[in-house]
Design a protein around this motif. Structure first.
Motif, mmCIF file in Angstrom:
data_model
loop_
_atom_site.group_PDB
_atom_site.id
_atom_site.type_symbol
_atom_site.label_atom_id
_atom_site.label_comp_id
_atom_site.label_asym_id
_atom_site.label_seq_id
_atom_site.Cartn_x
_atom_site.Cartn_y
_atom_site.Cartn_z
ATOM 1 N N ALA B 411 0.833 -1.203 0.000
ATOM 2 C CA ALA B 411 0.000 0.000 0.000
ATOM 3 C C ALA B 411 0.867 1.252 0.000
ATOM 4 O O ALA B 411 2.034 1.227 0.394
ATOM 5 C CB ALA B 411 -0.908 -0.014 1.224
ATOM 6 N N GLU B 412 0.277 2.335 -0.435
ATOM 7 C CA GLU B 412 0.973 3.615 -0.507
ATOM 8 C C GLU B 412 1.422 4.050 0.886
ATOM 9 O O GLU B 412 0.649 3.956 1.848
ATOM 10 C CB GLU B 412 0.030 4.699 -1.043
ATOM 11 N N GLY B 413 2.645 4.529 0.967
ATOM 12 C CA GLY B 413 3.091 5.226 2.165
ATOM 13 C C GLY B 413 3.538 4.372 3.331
ATOM 14 O O GLY B 413 3.858 4.892 4.392
ATOM 15 N N PHE B 414 3.568 3.035 3.169
ATOM 16 C CA PHE B 414 3.992 2.172 4.269
ATOM 17 C C PHE B 414 5.475 2.422 4.572
ATOM 18 O O PHE B 414 6.239 2.762 3.671
ATOM 19 C CB PHE B 414 3.775 0.703 3.887
ATOM 20 N N PRO B 415 5.876 2.265 5.841
ATOM 21 C CA PRO B 415 7.300 2.441 6.157
ATOM 22 C C PRO B 415 8.197 1.610 5.234
ATOM 23 O O PRO B 415 7.795 0.530 4.786
ATOM 24 C CB PRO B 415 7.388 1.959 7.607
#
Lengths: 453, 1039
Positions: B411-415
């Motif tokens: 998913a977008e933006g995961f660490p």
């Protein structure tokens, strides 16, 4: 000379020293009905308050003309109006009992707990709308404050407070009006989609009727009554649908409350009809009037007039955001802004032949109370063009100061408007040179821009 | 009844794909159904009798141009389609307002068609049949497989009743053991159990035996074997990949002009190569996309967090619900890697690396699912979990970060992640911020059992399973005890001991009972007294002891008086176990070990132990020993009465040894040290003996004047600090108690009784069965049944008793001589050169390995710590390899280094400590006194062990007595080795120093073995068995 020009000229004459209280306007007379104008504050206030002399029968008849059986509270204070008022009070009482912090000793519609609840809702809805608008800061796409904020917020509040959604299908004049609007007005076209579409639908269903009822001085004929009936009947049907499935309405909505208190009105045979009238009127008031005045206040404040009055938009926002602002002072700010931006008028019908303030009046004569002009009467409001909020000022923009027709929903409206303006802080601001555009005598466009975070 | 659980997922699109799609109204409408569900909705869903959890959400569109979704998700019993029918039937009217808002329907009849139209299955597969397979990409997870809604309800009801019965019985009688208590409950609940639809003991998915694959995985982690097993179960992934490779290889072959069979055959290897290339390409694209990802490290909105938390942790509701909505990254590779992650988790569950119903080791999830909403890139995670969100996420971060990363990193933006599985969620704080930002408040949530955690549900299921396995539990106290444990908490300790079956002395030295006596008795002549048994009088005596509840069992000793009992081999022979103790013949099937059968006085044992030929008493003529302890002199008067009662029945006293505890006088020791006062250590007779007070918790002093009992093994499962894992002294109970696993994980051999003994009126059925192949585990599997032999040894232990006389004066004289000798030399090793008193103490400390106060030479090489023995125990976790590899502080030949060398014998061998711990003794000895009780004359050494040869005899022979211990020469134990045939005149003791060792020679022995023997301390049921027909079974809740 059109109606507004005639009334403007009359207002100027009435403002002259030694002018009479009322000025006859033959240019507006039709079918032998005489028309008088009142413009000075004390006269207008007296006309609005003196219900023995000046009746509101005009509104009842205009409504009856297009929507038989439907009445506004802005009408004669007859037995049915008393029922509607009782319904409203009972429902409001039921509602307040479910809200925290409500004082049962205070009038339910003015209770701080209730207004606090309205304010929280308004903040939530305003924030939700601004969240959608915020990304435009990146694209520098402008915001139509009137459509995408004021009327949308007003619709959302109406949806939550009253519990009646916009109908899923609307009569053909509504898309036609929208088409006409998109054709005439520049800028991005309005689409009837999702909540914005619902807000437009709800508004356009009300506009012809408001024009018919509140824009008529003597009689209304031709297309307008037909159009008003065509559109408003769909709005009424939506209320009927909502009554049929009240579970769809929010638990704390007026509709749910009216359903809940119905057993208290076993003697009222046409309970639903009266309740429908209440909801219909309040829907119009919230969807149309709140959106309209919010737009007008924003337009005034964002304009040179606002700056000249000493209340430019940023200053207005800051004042309303003040966390220690007293509720009365907050109301005064909104009332003062309404006064400054006010151009409204109300019509009364002479009940019996009489001499009033030296003027011989006949039964059936119309008196146009130029509330907007009265709101700028230097005698009542020294330095009337300047922003000087004061709870002691005799504001009449939201209706008469006393009598049975004191505005029931003014507290709700003022709260929504105040929260709507305060919520814009740091989010949106007027675009340079923003000017209010109108469509069918209603605000249509006021350019704002999103502030980059 | 075992029920499969399924997942209902309904995703109804709504809205006009504009930016003005506001889900607020719909969320508020949903919220009116309540979180937790309002009464009407909860009632409706309960009426379905299949819904475990349900929630409804309005998920906003991922972007303008997409549609919002109303998502209704439920975890249900049985088929999801049938459950949807039931939901529509019972909850349809309540759902209608919401559905009217989203879909415009206004009739009840339209609800089910609408729900059915938008209901989806979930499929984790990477390769799917396009168009035909309309299941959503996702992964479902059930925390309580097999447990249906009705079963959980029934179980709870039965458990509540069982709890009440147990409380009542506990109050009624203190004589209940686990089995009798269980029996009462099982009998009373027979009717309730009969009402259950399926009375066959259920095979609970989360139960385990010792060979459970997840236990193996926990030990081994990812070995090649596990990887292979995983690949073998990844056919759905590998075969299509190979097929793609094969088709491509065929196409290439065709393009290259190949045809016919050769083409098909020749494409095989290129297919594998192409498949590998595809895998490599996916990995490369994945990595590229990982590097392109910009982690969103944003503080969650306080308002949103407040709204979410306002819905969490409802009062009285144990589980919580969360929903997270994220947007999948646009890269095409994510269309593969997301299902790949799902597949990996599914395979891990399938091959058993996780306990059934657990995600990694997280057991708090009731039900969860990941799904990608249809026609969107919205990845939604729903979970019903126990406890707080914080603890739930911490569990994920610490126990299953790879799995979470593998899914969420798509998913977008995961660490930032690395190769799908790594990093990412390891950054716990950022992971939590990301999760919170992606979450929405749950407007409606229903839990069928809001008051029950997963643990409680598992416990209840186990308890009912136990009741259904009545026969097994009634016969087996460890199972019955495990069953009773379930009324407390699970996971229950898998080393749980049957406390009430084990004699009290095993658990501790009874310091609060300082007055004591060991009395050896002889059964005398046979006396049938009308019974079938020749020693009926002994059985009568035993039955009396049992009936009077004189023999103490369990870890809580009676306040005033404790009596324990142990039998010699001869005694047991006379009581009927002659075949199990046969001295002739080929040996028994599973009898007593020869060392015990022969006894300590047998020539073979004497040879091994270096014992003298003549002993004042031994186990040959002693049949039973009573181990008696009293808190004060008054209570000690009972000793005589017990002996008198036995004497009345013809059981005679062979020897009576008075013992006691004396507190170490730290003050005097300190004073003497500071003043160099010779009187404490100068040659003299043994000082007067003063009994310690019963309130004194200090360690006792042995006759030579040293604190005793500092270094004891810590038995796992014993109460108190024994329960804590100790890297040095921690040992398994099976090292001392039969019927439990030892340090190697096996059961020590235990004497079984596998024959009828009706002729003697004895019933082997009274004995406990031998322990099952697996002890009850943390989640005991009661359904695993099987008949096992009767185990006489279970909960018993072999007891070594040796009466060691100590010549205190001689010992002191030797110290004095050696001190004077050393002080004459300008020796640099002796830190107290010139000070006779301190040199004496120093030599004594070197011989023992500790100072008199118990402080270790390792930490205190020159001076005693002058602290209590308890303090010495706290500082007893040293290892010689690290602390004193050359024996410069604690000499190799010192007593403590011999009796427990820790890792000293092979410092480079990592398992050396565990080797040493195979030879631990659980010592319970005390100083023994003269007849007047005024003077300590020596030590009555007593020690428990599960294997006499491996433990006591080994320590005595190989470590203590060996003159070549640790590579030394002529150096047996200088402190405790008794006089005997092995004593030589040139015995020496070496104190190593920086320059040259200091050698003390000759070193005499001042300990003399007076008597002793090997005894068996039986468990409660074994004692009952020995009492035979004389026992009143009714009174003991045995009938």
């Amino acid at each position: 000379m059109n109606q507004q020009a005639v009334l403007a000229a009359a207002a100027r004459q009435l403002a002259q020293p030694g002018a009479p209280a009322l000025l006859r306007c033959p240019a507006l007379e039709k079918g032998g009905i005489r028309v008088f104008a009142a413009a000075r504050h004390e006269v207008v206030s007296a006309v609005l308050c003196d219900e023995e002399t000046f009746s509101l029968q005009q509104y009842d008849e205009l409504l009856q003309q297009v929507l038989p059986g439907t009445r506004y509270l802005v009408g004669e204070n007859d037995a049915n109006r008393q029922v509607r008022l009782r319904q409203l009070h009972a429902a409001q009482g039921w509602l307040n009992a479910r809200l925290p912090g409500v004082d049962p000793k205070l009038p339910p519609n003015l209770d701080p707990g209730f207004r606090g609840w309205i304010a929280a809702m308004a903040r939530e809805e305003a924030s939700g709308i601004l969240d959608v608008l915020q990304p435009r800061a990146r694209t520098t796409e402008t915001i139509n404050f009137v459509r995408e904020y004021a009327f949308l917020l007003a619709y959302r509040m109406a949806r939550r407070v009253l519990g009646v959604p916009a109908p899923r299908t609307v009569p053909w004049p509504v898309p036609l009006m929208l088409f006409a609007r998109n054709l005439i007005k520049g800028g991005p076209a309005l689409r009837r989609k999702d909540e914005l579409g619902d807000a437009l639908s709800a508004l356009f269903l009300q506009v012809p009727l408001f024009g018919h009822v509140f824009g008529t001085i003597t009689t209304s004929a031709g297309m307008l009554p037909w159009l008003a009936g065509k559109t408003a009947s769909v709005g009424l049907a939506a209320i009927d649908d909502a009554f049929d499935m009240p579970q769809v309405a929010p638990e704390t909505s007026l509709l749910s409350a009216l359903v809940a208190v119905e057993p208290q009105f076993s003697e009222v045979a046409d309970y639903r009809l009266q309740a429908r009238s209440v909801l219909f009127e309040l829907t119009g008031a919230l969807v149309l009037i709140v959106g309209k005045v919010l737009s007008e206040i924003a337009a005034f404040s964002a304009s040179d007039r606002g700056r000249e009055a000493g209340i430019p938009w940023p200053s207005l926002v800051e004042r309303l955001r003040d966390p220690v602002l007293e509720p009365r002072a907050r109301d005064a700010i909104i009332a003062e802004m309404l006064r400054l931006a006010d151009t409204s008028q109300l019509v009364r019908r002479v009940r019996h032949a009489c001499i009033w303030r030296g003027e011989q009046l006949k039964a059936g004569d119309r008196v146009v109370a130029l509330v907007g002009d009265a709101a700028h009467d230097e005698a009542a409001f020294p330095q009337a063009h300047r922003f000087a909020p004061d709870p002691a000022r005799p504001y009449i923009t939201s209706g008469p100061l006393q009598g049975p027709h004191v505005c029931y929903g003014r507290g709700i409206a003022w709260t929504i408007i105040a929260e709507a303006i305060a919520a814009t802080a740091g989010r949106i601001e007027p675009a340079p040179g923003a000017k209010l555009g109108t469509f069918v005598n209603l605000p249509d466009d006021l350019r704002f821009t999103a502030i980059r975070q | 009844m075992s029920v499969n659980q399924d997942f209902v997922t309904v995703a109804i699109p709504f809205g006009d794909k504009s930016e003005w799609c506001d889900v607020g109204d719909i969320e508020r409408e949903i919220a009116e159904l309540g979180n937790p569900a309002n009464e009407a909705m909860a009632k409706a869903l309960r009426q379905t009798r299949v819904v475990h959890f349900a929630s409804i959400h309005a998920i906003p569109p991922e972007a303008p141009g997409a549609r919002a979704h109303l998502v209704i998700e439920a975890t249900v019993d049985g088929d999801a389609g049938r459950a949807l029918d039931l939901i529509a039937q019972h909850a349809g009217p309540l759902l209608l307002p919401v559905l009217k808002l989203t879909s415009g329907i206004s009739a009840i009849g339209e609800v089910l068609p609408l729900l059915t139209q938008h209901a989806y299955g979930i499929n984790p597969a990477v390769f799917r049949v396009p168009l035909l397979d309309r299941r959503l990409t996702g992964l479902p997870f059930v925390g309580l497989p097999g447990l249906g809604v009705r079963t959980i309800d029934e179980n709870r009801e039965i458990v509540a009743k069982a709890r009440a019965i147990i409380a009542r019985e506990r109050a009624r009688s203190s004589l209940h053991g686990p089995q009798s208590l269980f029996r009462v409950v099982a009998t009373e609940l027979k009717g309730d159990l009969a009402k259950l639809e399926d009375r066959k003991p259920p095979k609970l998915a989360f139960c385990e035996r010792a060979d459970a694959p997840w236990l193996d995985f926990a030990r081994s982690r990812w070995t090649l074997g596990w990887v292979g097993k995983g690949l073998a179960n990844a056919k759905g992934l590998i075969l299509p990949l190979l097929a793609i490779g094969y088709v491509l290889a065929l196409m290439l072959g065709c393009a290259g002009g190949a045809s016919g069979f050769a083409l098909f055959k020749g494409a095989i290897f290129p297919a594998v190569f192409i498949a590998l290339l595809i895998v490599a390409a996916v990995a490369w694209f994945l990595r590229r996309d990982e590097l392109a990802n910009t982690p969103v490290d944003r503080t969650p909105s306080a308002a949103a967090l407040g709204a979410m938390m306002a819905k969490e942790n409802a009062p009285g509701v144990i589980p919580n619900h969360m929903v997270s909505v994220t947007t999948l990254r646009k890269a095409w590779v994510r269309r593969w890697t997301l299902p790949l992650a799902f597949t990996a988790v599914a395979i891990m569950a399938k091959i058993g690396v996780m306990r059934k119903g657990f995600l990694a080791t997280i057991g708090t999830i009731h039900a969860a699912r990941w799904v990608v909403l249809p026609g969107t890139r919205q990845l939604v995670f729903f979970s019903n979990y126990d406890g707080s969100w914080e603890s739930y996420l911490e569990d994920f971060i610490t126990k299953a970060s790879e799995g979470v990363t593998a899914v969420w990193s798509n998913a977008e933006g995961f660490p930032a992640t690395r190769f799908l599985f790594f990093k990412g969620a390891e950054d716990g704080d950022r992971m939590k911020r990301y999760a919170r930002c992606s979450m929405r408040p749950t407007p409606f949530w229903f839990a069928a059992h809001p008051d029950l955690s997963t643990t409680a549900m598992r416990k209840h299921a186990l308890i009912v399973s136990g009741l259904l396995c009545k026969d097994r539990l009634e016969a087996n106290p460890s199972d019955a005890e495990a069953w009773l444990d379930l009324f407390g908490s699970i996971p229950r300790p898998d080393y749980g001991l049957q406390y009430e079956e084990i004699q009290t002395l095993m658990f501790g030295g009874l310091k609060r009972h300082p007055h004591s006596r060991v009395i050896a008795l002889n059964f005398g002549e046979p006396r049938r007294e009308g019974s079938a048994h020749p020693y009926a009088h002994v059985q009568k005596w035993l039955a009396g002891l049992i009936a009077d509840d004189l023999v103490a069992f369990g870890d809580k000793p009676p306040q005033d008086f404790v009596c324990n009992i142990a039998f010699s081999a001869e005694g047991l022979r006379l009581l009927g176990l002659d075949k199990e103790l046969a001295l002739e013949g080929p040996g028994t099937e599973q009898g007593f070990p020869p060392a015990f059968s022969l006894g300590m006085a047998h020539a073979s044992r004497k040879r091994a132990l270096g014992d003298p030929d003549q002993l004042e008493w031994c186990d040959h003529e002693t049949h039973v020993v009573l181990l008696l302890y009293a808190s004060d002199k008054t209570s000690a008067r009972q000793f005589a009465r017990i002996v008198a009662d036995a004497a009345k029945l013809g059981i005679t006293e062979k020897i009576s040894i008075r013992t006691g505890l004396k507190s170490f006088d730290l003050k005097s020791f300190k004073k003497a040290w500071e003043n160099s006062d010779d009187s404490v250590s100068a040659p003299a007779d043994a000082p007067g003996f003063v009994h310690a007070k019963s309130s004194n918790d200090d360690l006792s002093e042995e006759p030579f004047g040293f604190v005793d009992g500092v270094s004891q093994p810590l038995v796992r499962g014993f109460p108190g600090r024994h329960g804590a894992p100790d890297p040095v002294h921690g040992v398994e109970p099976g090292e001392f108690i039969l019927g439990y696993t030892d340090n190697r994980g096996y059961y020590p051999p235990s004497p079984l009784v596998e024959r009828k003994m009706d002729a003697l009126g004895m019933l082997p059925e009274v004995l406990l069965p031998s322990p099952p192949p697996d002890q009850p585990t943390q989640y005991p599997d009661f359904a695993d049944q099987g008949a096992r032999a009767r185990d006489f040894g279970r909960n018993g232990s072999y007891l070594v008793i040796r009466q060691l006389a100590q010549d205190v004066d001689g010992f002191r004289k030797q110290l004095d001589e050696k001190a004077r000798e050393i002080c004459k030399q300008p020796d640099v090793i002796n830190p107290h050169n010139g000070n006779i008193h301190r040199t004496r103490e120093w030599i004594a400390a070197k011989m023992l390995g500790r100072w008199r106060d118990g402080s270790a030479l390792i930490d205190n090489p020159f001076h005693p710590a002058m602290k209590s023995g308890v303090d010495a125990m706290r500082k007893n976790d040293f290892l010689y390899k690290d602390a004193d590899p050359q024996g410069l502080r604690c000499p190799f030949g010192s007593h403590v280094r011999r009796t427990f060398p820790r890792d000293s014998l092979a410092p480079t061998e990592p398992v050396e400590l565990s080797v040493s711990n195979r030879h631990r003794l659980l010592r319970r000895g005390r100083p023994y006194l003269d007849n007047d009780g005024d003077t300590a004359r020596g030590t009555l050494f007593m020690a428990f062990n599960a294997d006499l040869e491996r433990q006591f005899e080994f320590v005595q022979q190989t470590w203590l007595a060996s003159p070549t211990f640790h590579g030394l020469e002529c150096e047996p134990d200088p402190f405790a080795m008794h006089k005997g045939p092995s004593e030589s005149k040139d015995q020496r003791f070496t104190i190593l120093g920086r320059n040259a060792p200091l050698e003390l020679c000759p070193v005499q022995r001042y300990v003399t073995l007076k008597g002793g023997g090997y005894f068996f301390l039986p468990g409660r049921h074994a004692l009952w068995f020995l009492a035979g027909a004389a026992l009143d079974t009714d009174r003991l809740h045995m009938s």
